[in-house]
Design a protein around this motif. Structure first.
Motif, PDB file in Angstrom:
ATOM      1  N   ASN A  61       0.671  -0.901  -0.051  1.00 38.61           N
ATOM      2  CA  ASN A  61      -0.225  -0.097   0.147  1.00 38.61           C
ATOM      3  C   ASN A  61       0.902   1.666   0.273  1.00 38.61           C
ATOM      4  O   ASN A  61       0.575   1.586  -0.542  1.00 38.61           O
ATOM      5  N   GLN A  62       1.834   1.156   0.929  1.00 35.53           N
ATOM      6  CA  GLN A  62       2.488   2.574   0.756  1.00 35.53           C
ATOM      7  C   GLN A  62       3.169   2.785  -0.574  1.00 35.53           C
ATOM      8  O   GLN A  62       3.383   4.217  -0.946  1.00 35.53           O
ATOM      9  N   HIS A  79     -11.629   0.090   8.060  1.00 35.34           N
ATOM     10  CA  HIS A  79     -10.508  -0.679   8.056  1.00 35.34           C
ATOM     11  C   HIS A  79      -9.460   1.462   7.984  1.00 35.34           C
ATOM     12  O   HIS A  79      -8.716   1.246   7.524  1.00 35.34           O
ATOM     13  N   LEU A  80     -10.385   1.857   7.502  1.00 30.33           N
ATOM     14  CA  LEU A  80     -10.398   2.914   6.937  1.00 30.33           C
ATOM     15  C   LEU A  80      -9.204   3.850   7.471  1.00 30.33           C
ATOM     16  O   LEU A  80      -7.735   4.521   7.350  1.00 30.33           O
ATOM     17  N   SER A  85      -3.642   5.866   9.079  1.00 32.06           N
ATOM     18  CA  SER A  85      -2.755   6.239   9.564  1.00 32.06           C
ATOM     19  C   SER A  85      -1.284   5.327   8.863  1.00 32.06           C
ATOM     20  O   SER A  85      -0.416   5.989   9.724  1.00 32.06           O
ATOM     21  N   GLY A  86      -1.231   4.760   8.733  1.00 26.82           N
ATOM     22  CA  GLY A  86      -0.093   3.585   8.716  1.00 26.82           C
ATOM     23  C   GLY A  86       0.531   4.242   7.758  1.00 26.82           C
ATOM     24  O   GLY A  86       1.711   3.409   7.084  1.00 26.82           O
ATOM     25  N   LEU A  87      -0.372   4.803   6.945  1.00 31.69           N
ATOM     26  CA  LEU A  87       0.670   5.264   5.395  1.00 31.69           C
ATOM     27  C   LEU A  87       1.314   7.145   5.706  1.00 31.69           C
ATOM     28  O   LEU A  87       0.204   7.310   6.306  1.00 31.69           O
ATOM     29  N   ASN A 123     -10.565  13.809   4.676  1.00 30.48           N
ATOM     30  CA  ASN A 123      -9.677  15.096   4.467  1.00 30.48           C
ATOM     31  C   ASN A 123      -9.783  15.448   5.843  1.00 30.48           C
ATOM     32  O   ASN A 123      -8.410  15.934   6.052  1.00 30.48           O
ATOM     33  N   LYS A 124      -9.478  15.066   6.923  1.00 30.30           N
ATOM     34  CA  LYS A 124      -9.705  15.085   8.257  1.00 30.30           C
ATOM     35  C   LYS A 124      -8.256  14.505   8.779  1.00 30.30           C
ATOM     36  O   LYS A 124      -7.017  15.139   9.050  1.00 30.30           O
ATOM     37  N   LEU A 125      -8.538  13.088   7.873  1.00 28.72           N
ATOM     38  CA  LEU A 125      -7.130  12.996   8.275  1.00 28.72           C
ATOM     39  C   LEU A 125      -6.234  13.541   7.628  1.00 28.72           C
ATOM     40  O   LEU A 125      -4.542  12.847   7.640  1.00 28.72           O
ATOM     41  N   LEU A 126      -6.100  13.906   6.552  1.00 29.61           N
ATOM     42  CA  LEU A 126      -4.985  13.678   4.990  1.00 29.61           C
ATOM     43  C   LEU A 126      -5.030  15.704   4.963  1.00 29.61           C
ATOM     44  O   LEU A 126      -5.418  15.591   4.111  1.00 29.61           O
TER      45      LEU A 126
END
Ligand SMILES: NC(=O)c1ccc[n+]([C@@H]2O[C@H](COP(=O)([O-])OP(=O)(O)OC[C@H]3O[C@@H](n4cnc5c(N)ncnc54)[C@H](OP(=O)(O)O)[C@@H]3O)[C@@H](O)[C@H]2O)c1
Length: 215
Positions: A61-62, A79-80, A85-87, A123-126
């Motif tokens: 994925n990364q 799982h979103l 968060s891991g990328l 949008n908030k997470l990224l």
């Protein structure tokens, strides 16, 4: 254009790769690169049998996020957040959410996060990503079945006008899909809620892979 698909080994990722990899470089991502490689080889073989060339690779994925211009988040809603968060490396890139936060109890229903929709959560997470909502209402089976055109409407919304145009261009160049500008990203809540409605329509009317059209 390079299109990365996070969770690209799933139903949507596999289906979209079949339709998109003859025109774009599709980079399928997975938590397991080997799994993504196997899926990409299947796509290439399938298109080869039909006389088409396919540009499809399978990576982590990364690596998919890092290499792509457009990134599709093809993972289940539950799982979103953990996946994102891991990328890293989404800044400045177009990030497409086809994600529908829903549950099936007696019937299908929308279960949005506190932000209002899956896309607004993205949008908030990224911060810095150019988030677009699209492809929420196309059933995976329609993407996969290359014997049939997909003749449905695709509502697209975003706060980034240029990113929205890029995705509408991809939509309009794919099978018989027709993109409709649905407005700003806040409209994503309404787009995401269409899918549980379609699933209820399918269930109660004994239909399959129901889509939408605007006339
Ligand atoms: N299916 C449809 O017809 C359809 C239609 C419109 C929109 N959508 C939306 O598109 C998204 C993808 O749907 P889908 O049906 O393709 O989903 P899916 O097949 O159930 O899963 C997609 C991928 O998510 C990854 N995944 C699974 N569990 C995970 C976990 N615990 N952590 C991180 N990644 C995990 C897996 O990839 P790896 O194991 O390779 O990492 C899997 O292949 C969803 O949000 C859905 O609402 C689906």
């Amino acid at each position: 254009m390079k299109i990365g698909i996070v969770g690209g080994t799933g139903d949507i990722g596999e289906g979209m790769s079949r339709r998109l990899s003859s025109r774009y470089d599709v980079i399928l991502g997975s938590r397991e690169a080997d799994k993504a490689h196997t899926t990409s080889e299947c796509t290439i073989d399938l298109l080869k049998q039909r006389g088409f060339k396919s540009s499809c690779t399978g990576v982590s994925n990364q690596e998919a996020v890092s290499a792509a211009d457009v990134i599709i988040l093809a993972v289940p809603f539950k799982h979103l957040e953990s996946t994102i968060s891991g990328l890293s490396g989404f800044e400045g890139k177009i990030v497409v959410s086809p994600v529908n936060p829903m549950e099936k109890k007696d019937f299908f229903t929308i279960v949005p996060p506190p932000e209002g929709s899956a896309a607004l959560l993205v949008n908030k997470l990224l911060p810095g990503a150019r988030v677009v909502t699209a492809f929420n209402t196309i059933a995976a089976n329609r993407w996969k079945d290359l014997d049939a055109e997909i003749d449905v409407a695709v509502p697209v919304c975003s706060d980034d006008a240029d990113a929205k145009l890029v995705i509408m261009g991809i939509v309009n160049g794919t099978s018989m899909l027709k993109a409709y500008d649905a407005g700003p990203l806040a409209v994503s809540a309404m787009i995401e809620s269409l899918t549980p409605l379609l699933l209820n329509i399918a269930r109660y009317n004994k239909m399959h892979d129901v889509g939408i059209k605007f006339v």
